[in-house]
Scaffold this motif. Sequence first.
Motif, PDB file in Angstrom:
ATOM      1  N   GLY A 194       0.791  -1.232   0.000  1.00 27.61           N
ATOM      2  CA  GLY A 194       0.000   0.000   0.000  1.00 27.61           C
ATOM      3  C   GLY A 194       0.818   1.273   0.000  1.00 27.61           C
ATOM      4  N   THR A 195       2.124   1.160  -0.116  1.00 26.60           N
ATOM      5  CA  THR A 195       2.945   2.379  -0.024  1.00 26.60           C
ATOM      6  C   THR A 195       3.770   2.636  -1.289  1.00 26.60           C
ATOM      7  OG1 THR A 195       4.797   1.221   1.057  1.00 26.60           O
ATOM      8  CG2 THR A 195       3.097   2.145   2.489  1.00 26.60           C
ATOM      9  N   ASN A 196       3.331   2.105  -2.398  1.00 32.86           N
ATOM     10  CA  ASN A 196       4.059   2.349  -3.654  1.00 32.86           C
ATOM     11  C   ASN A 196       4.249   3.834  -3.923  1.00 32.86           C
ATOM     12  OD1 ASN A 196       4.386  -0.343  -4.580  1.00 32.86           O
ATOM     13  ND2 ASN A 196       2.269  -0.390  -5.289  1.00 32.86           N
ATOM     14  N   VAL A 197       3.164   4.589  -3.743  1.00 34.34           N
ATOM     15  CA  VAL A 197       3.231   6.017  -4.093  1.00 34.34           C
ATOM     16  C   VAL A 197       4.239   6.738  -3.204  1.00 34.34           C
ATOM     17  CG1 VAL A 197       1.895   8.162  -4.162  1.00 34.34           C
ATOM     18  CG2 VAL A 197       0.913   6.051  -5.069  1.00 34.34           C
ATOM     19  N   ALA A 198       4.288   6.346  -1.949  1.00 35.16           N
ATOM     20  CA  ALA A 198       5.269   6.977  -1.038  1.00 35.16           C
ATOM     21  C   ALA A 198       6.690   6.713  -1.542  1.00 35.16           C
ATOM     22  CB  ALA A 198       5.083   6.416   0.376  1.00 35.16           C
ATOM     23  N   VAL A 199       6.967   5.494  -1.919  1.00 34.18           N
ATOM     24  CA  VAL A 199       8.327   5.149  -2.371  1.00 34.18           C
ATOM     25  C   VAL A 199       8.648   5.828  -3.699  1.00 34.18           C
ATOM     26  CG1 VAL A 199       9.748   3.233  -3.200  1.00 34.18           C
ATOM     27  CG2 VAL A 199       8.431   2.986  -1.087  1.00 34.18           C
ATOM     28  N   LEU A 200       7.684   5.827  -4.616  1.00 33.74           N
ATOM     29  CA  LEU A 200       7.946   6.433  -5.931  1.00 33.74           C
ATOM     30  C   LEU A 200       8.122   7.945  -5.816  1.00 33.74           C
ATOM     31  CD1 LEU A 200       5.384   4.269  -7.911  1.00 33.74           C
ATOM     32  CD2 LEU A 200       7.874   4.211  -8.207  1.00 33.74           C
ATOM     33  N   SER A 201       7.330   8.571  -4.951  1.00 33.77           N
ATOM     34  CA  SER A 201       7.497  10.015  -4.745  1.00 33.77           C
ATOM     35  C   SER A 201       8.831  10.313  -4.077  1.00 33.77           C
ATOM     36  CB  SER A 201       6.344  10.573  -3.897  1.00 33.77           C
ATOM     37  OG  SER A 201       5.133  10.484  -4.614  1.00 33.77           O
ATOM     38  N   ALA A 202       9.242   9.440  -3.180  1.00 32.98           N
ATOM     39  CA  ALA A 202      10.541   9.630  -2.521  1.00 32.98           C
ATOM     40  C   ALA A 202      11.685   9.480  -3.520  1.00 32.98           C
ATOM     41  CB  ALA A 202      10.699   8.627  -1.374  1.00 32.98           C
ATOM     42  N   MET A 203      11.536   8.554  -4.445  1.00 31.13           N
ATOM     43  CA  MET A 203      12.557   8.420  -5.503  1.00 31.13           C
ATOM     44  C   MET A 203      12.603   9.691  -6.343  1.00 31.13           C
ATOM     45  SD  MET A 203      12.174   4.429  -6.735  1.00 31.13           S
ATOM     46  CE  MET A 203      13.450   4.516  -7.989  1.00 31.13           C
ATOM     47  N   ALA A 204      11.425  10.211  -6.655  1.00 27.73           N
ATOM     48  CA  ALA A 204      11.377  11.468  -7.424  1.00 27.73           C
ATOM     49  C   ALA A 204      12.049  12.596  -6.649  1.00 27.73           C
ATOM     50  CB  ALA A 204       9.918  11.820  -7.727  1.00 27.73           C
ATOM     51  N   HIS A 205      11.834  12.618  -5.336  1.00 31.36           N
ATOM     52  CA  HIS A 205      12.449  13.649  -4.478  1.00 31.36           C
ATOM     53  C   HIS A 205      13.982  13.597  -4.623  1.00 31.36           C
ATOM     54  CE1 HIS A 205      12.923  16.108  -0.779  1.00 31.36           C
ATOM     55  NE2 HIS A 205      14.008  15.354  -0.593  1.00 31.36           N
ATOM     56  N   VAL A 206      14.511  12.399  -4.579  1.00 33.58           N
ATOM     57  CA  VAL A 206      15.973  12.245  -4.689  1.00 33.58           C
ATOM     58  C   VAL A 206      16.453  12.720  -6.060  1.00 33.58           C
ATOM     59  CG1 VAL A 206      17.864  10.564  -4.680  1.00 33.58           C
ATOM     60  CG2 VAL A 206      15.956  10.311  -3.066  1.00 33.58           C
ATOM     61  N   ILE A 207      15.732  12.325  -7.083  1.00 36.76           N
ATOM     62  CA  ILE A 207      16.150  12.681  -8.453  1.00 36.76           C
ATOM     63  C   ILE A 207      16.151  14.200  -8.639  1.00 36.76           C
ATOM     64  CG2 ILE A 207      15.373  12.568 -10.869  1.00 36.76           C
ATOM     65  CD1 ILE A 207      14.527   9.603 -10.182  1.00 36.76           C
ATOM     66  N   VAL A 208      15.152  14.861  -8.095  1.00 37.17           N
ATOM     67  CA  VAL A 208      15.085  16.321  -8.262  1.00 37.17           C
ATOM     68  C   VAL A 208      16.105  17.015  -7.364  1.00 37.17           C
ATOM     69  CG1 VAL A 208      13.617  18.357  -8.004  1.00 37.17           C
ATOM     70  CG2 VAL A 208      12.674  16.258  -8.973  1.00 37.17           C
ATOM     71  N   THR A 209      16.136  16.640  -6.098  1.00 39.81           N
ATOM     72  CA  THR A 209      16.996  17.384  -5.154  1.00 39.81           C
ATOM     73  C   THR A 209      18.479  17.087  -5.348  1.00 39.81           C
ATOM     74  OG1 THR A 209      16.702  15.643  -3.504  1.00 39.81           O
ATOM     75  CG2 THR A 209      15.214  17.541  -3.372  1.00 39.81           C
ATOM     76  N   GLU A 210      18.794  15.988  -5.966  1.00 31.43           N
ATOM     77  CA  GLU A 210      20.212  15.686  -6.189  1.00 31.43           C
ATOM     78  C   GLU A 210      20.650  16.003  -7.613  1.00 31.43           C
ATOM     79  OE1 GLU A 210      21.445  11.850  -4.778  1.00 31.43           O
ATOM     80  OE2 GLU A 210      20.465  12.100  -2.826  1.00 31.43           O
ATOM     81  N   GLY A 211      19.822  16.751  -8.325  1.00 33.34           N
ATOM     82  CA  GLY A 211      20.223  17.233  -9.648  1.00 33.34           C
ATOM     83  C   GLY A 211      20.337  16.133 -10.694  1.00 33.34           C
ATOM     84  N   LEU A 212      19.480  15.125 -10.596  1.00 33.36           N
ATOM     85  CA  LEU A 212      19.581  13.996 -11.522  1.00 33.36           C
ATOM     86  C   LEU A 212      18.538  14.048 -12.638  1.00 33.36           C
ATOM     87  CD1 LEU A 212      20.175  11.218  -8.828  1.00 33.36           C
ATOM     88  CD2 LEU A 212      21.877  12.353 -10.257  1.00 33.36           C
ATOM     89  N   LEU A 213      17.836  15.166 -12.740  1.00 32.97           N
ATOM     90  CA  LEU A 213      16.825  15.312 -13.784  1.00 32.97           C
ATOM     91  C   LEU A 213      17.474  15.375 -15.167  1.00 32.97           C
ATOM     92  CD1 LEU A 213      14.625  18.103 -12.153  1.00 32.97           C
ATOM     93  CD2 LEU A 213      13.858  15.765 -12.657  1.00 32.97           C
ATOM     94  N   ASP A 214      16.762  14.918 -16.170  1.00 37.84           N
ATOM     95  CA  ASP A 214      17.183  15.140 -17.553  1.00 37.84           C
ATOM     96  C   ASP A 214      16.517  16.432 -18.012  1.00 37.84           C
ATOM     97  OD1 ASP A 214      17.625  15.171 -20.289  1.00 37.84           O
ATOM     98  OD2 ASP A 214      17.446  13.004 -20.504  1.00 37.84           O
TER      99      ASP A 214
END
Lengths: 948, 76
Positions: free
Chosen positions: A482-502
């Motif tokens: 039941g926590t897929n969205v939490a994990v996926l949003s957290a992954m997105a958080h890392v990608i954005v805050t650590e400058g990993l966006l394309d």
Amino acid sequence: MNAYVKACGETDFGTPQKVPEGTQSAGAGGLCMSGTPLRGQATAILEIDGVSVTVPAGTSLMRAAAEAGVMVPRLCATDSLEAFGSCRLCLVEIEGRRGFPASCTTPAEAGMKVRTQSPQLAKLRRNVMELYISDHPLDCLTCSANGNCELQTMAGVVGLRDVRYGMTGVNHFTDSVTDDSNPYFSFDPGKCIVCNRCVRACEEQQGTFALTISGRGFESRVAAGQSESFMNSECVSCGACVNVCPTATLMEKTVIDKGQAEHSVITTCAYCGVGCGFRAEMQGSDVVRMVPWKDGRANEGHACVKGRFAWGYATHPDRVTKPMIRAKITDPWCEVSWEEALRHTASEFRRIQAKHGRNSIGGIVSSRCTNEEGYLVQKLVRAAFGNNNVDTCARVCHSPTGYGLKQTLGESAGTQTFKSVEKSDVIVVIGANPSDGHPVFASRLKRRVREGAQLIVIDPREIDLVNSPHIKAAHHLKLKPGTNVAVLSAMAHVIVTEGLLDEDFIAERCEDKAFADWREFVVRPTNSPEALEGASGVPAAEVRGAARLYARAGNGAIYYGLGVTEHSQGSTAVIAIANLAMATGNVGREGVGVNPLRGQNNVQGSCDMGSFPHELPGYRHVSDTLTRELFERDWGVVIQPEPGLRIPNMLDAALDGSFLGLYCQGEDPAQSDPNTTHVTAALAAMECVVVQDLFLNETAKYAHVFLPGASFLEKDGTFTNAERRISRVRRVMTPLTGMADWEVTMALSKALGYEMHYAHPSEIMDEIGRLTPTFAGVNYEKLDAAGSLQWPCNDDAPEGTPTMHVGQFVRGKGRFLITQYVPTDEKITRRFPLLLTTGRVLSQYNVGAQTRRTANADFYGADLLEIHPHDAEERGIRDGDRVGVESRVGSTTLPVSITERVQPGVVYTTFHFPESGANVVTTDNSDWATNCPEYKVTAVQVSRLVGA
Amino acid sequence: MKLDNLIKMANQIGAFFEAMPDRAQAVKDVAKHLMNTWDPRMREQLLASLGTEEEGKLKPLVRDALATLGRSESGR
């Protein structure tokens, strides 16, 4: 006899084809004679037996010879496996070089002059064959491989006339004992020539590594596991070893029983969403065996235990072949003619509509049936019933995929081919268990991981992919259900805050404002892995590591299944997956993408065909006047502009007395839908339930009319797999009932006063193409020519579309959407302290109606409840105990398997057997956007049964 | 159909859209979702709850969306 219906016998090219980058092999089947693969981009021109041939550099001489039309004798080489060079039968001479190299392992070089035939070569080959035959039984006339034995053929090819060492070899056949433990094939070591093909197939094709050669020299033996029987070994019965065996050592029991086939027909498997191509090998209308089709693009010659072997249900004695009716569900069934059954059904439906209104009846399209049949059922509902109360069993599996991908990318479908995974650098598997659910794709995936790709698994349970032979996931995010969205949003958080966006991809391909909103959302501290660790149970460092790995992948691909969709936030999770792919530029080329692994053979197709209550074929909303008018003109009816009822809504409406008639084709909601008590109460409340199926399923207990269905072997049509691939289903036997399912729907429509006119399913597909832009270029002639086509297939893409969203998203600009984690209402309490989640096993399939009626039951004969040792100990439960499982809506009992595969606090079961009542305990909590049930999260208590 | 169930489903839709930064747009999106995917009888039953005691169970965003729906449905 066309290219897809032919006499049996195939050509083996000896070694695999080397395919230049960016191309795919094509063709409509036939015997493979090349033996080894083609390789590389650069080409080499050489001469073989005086014939000039151009091949990709690195191609074996054996394969190059085959391309020049020259067949080099061989035994250990086959074109589905890498060359091995052990049999020494394929020796050749190369001008200017000494010795006699094996053609299977010698790469072609520019300027080579190769001879495949000479007196010396003939002598050498005859000597080699002499050695083989000296230790091989000569019971050829009574051998099951007679007529299809490569050893026999090669003995003939090399002109073997004498065996100087006698024919009483004492090694393989005097002391051998046949292993008949596997229900589908037998292993006779006496006939083994130790060519290693079976061992290599298990490794290279299947990736299970269950077989090996034990012993050395003359004592060499093929061994399963630790010299166990096949049944007790790790063997998964995919049949790859049987398929490549050149003798009768590994042989299908059906061939042993019946003999070799006399003709074959190319068709498509009716199990999972991989959609494997098969050659149905036949004796008249009797299937002898199903052999995976090498030119089937979805499977490329591989198969699993279901498609390869579990087809016997088609002629199982439980098949119902006569229509039946009864006045009340408590009455016994009464066999009637088709005419009477259909007349009665039409009369009942019209009676109900007259009394309760046009919208009081509806239909369910099956994801098991063909596209053409699905199209007809929705047409029946819209044109003959006069409403939009049509839904499909995709409702309860992948409806969130349709919604989520349409909203973000613009099309309700996966983006890639299965083959695309061969170019992935990082593969993310979320809420899917491909080794069990989509085994043929899993084999491709595992091969890519063995080649060096990294794997991230996001799943509450330790699925096989996490840690199996030569496979280890770099990260396993073992989240709470039941926590897929939490994990996926957290992954997105890392990608954005650590400058990993394309950033370039996003700027060029995505909506600015939507991206800015999403970015602002995901960078919030509340979406950090640390903040969400408590909810998801996944250590923040693991989430960060996985996010970095995916974002820096090069080619990052996401594959997901029902562990994503079957949640109250199923659609949100699909959106979150699309967000991740867009944020990292992983859309629009090979090796990347967003890939739903569809559960049933035609989930994609049934959705494409307009079987949702709000969409006409091609995902066009019923409120769209132009689309409606298009269909209205063609069908000569008025189509309602409002959405109809979804399956859960139909059930609710049945209980309030406003929905009273149901035509249910190839679906078993009484077993497969959640909260069985609710479902059966709703079915019992209806006045006319019509079930069309192969067997009297659980839903049929509540039916007033039973219309016998036809299996995939009995009808023509098409299936569309998870990669949007439309493949032909070809009739190999006459329908046992006298009618294919599409003919039944047509007859019912006629009985209702709306006549349809089709002489063959090809004409239905012509209509689909005429009315659906994404299918405009699809017809049977083109499908026969191409083998299969991936939609969209139209003037813009006449050969179909293997990869979607190349250069531009279907919707124009990609659309990021905010994915706020909303915990499910299904919470654990002191009374219900464990979370139950569900899945399926390799050998059984969904509600098991087919696989339970095959020898697959030998592999898995009952649903089990997996429980962690800690939770078991707390409850005094021992392995094998039968336990009570109680949720807020119901209770059942199940036998227990104690395992650390599941985490403490989580239990897991399958739902293949009606007696286990798995869905008695699941709730009707559902996805916010689509009403897809939340099968994957049910709060339960597990208790040891007194006296157990 | 059970009104409680419809309210729960509508509030789930509201929970997704209430995370959006533009509330006015979110109201429209909730209304659009209900129009696009709900059978009219479900919408009508939910609409009928407005002005009753049950209205209090609805998320404000959903209530506002239903209000716009009510206007457009009555204008049909």
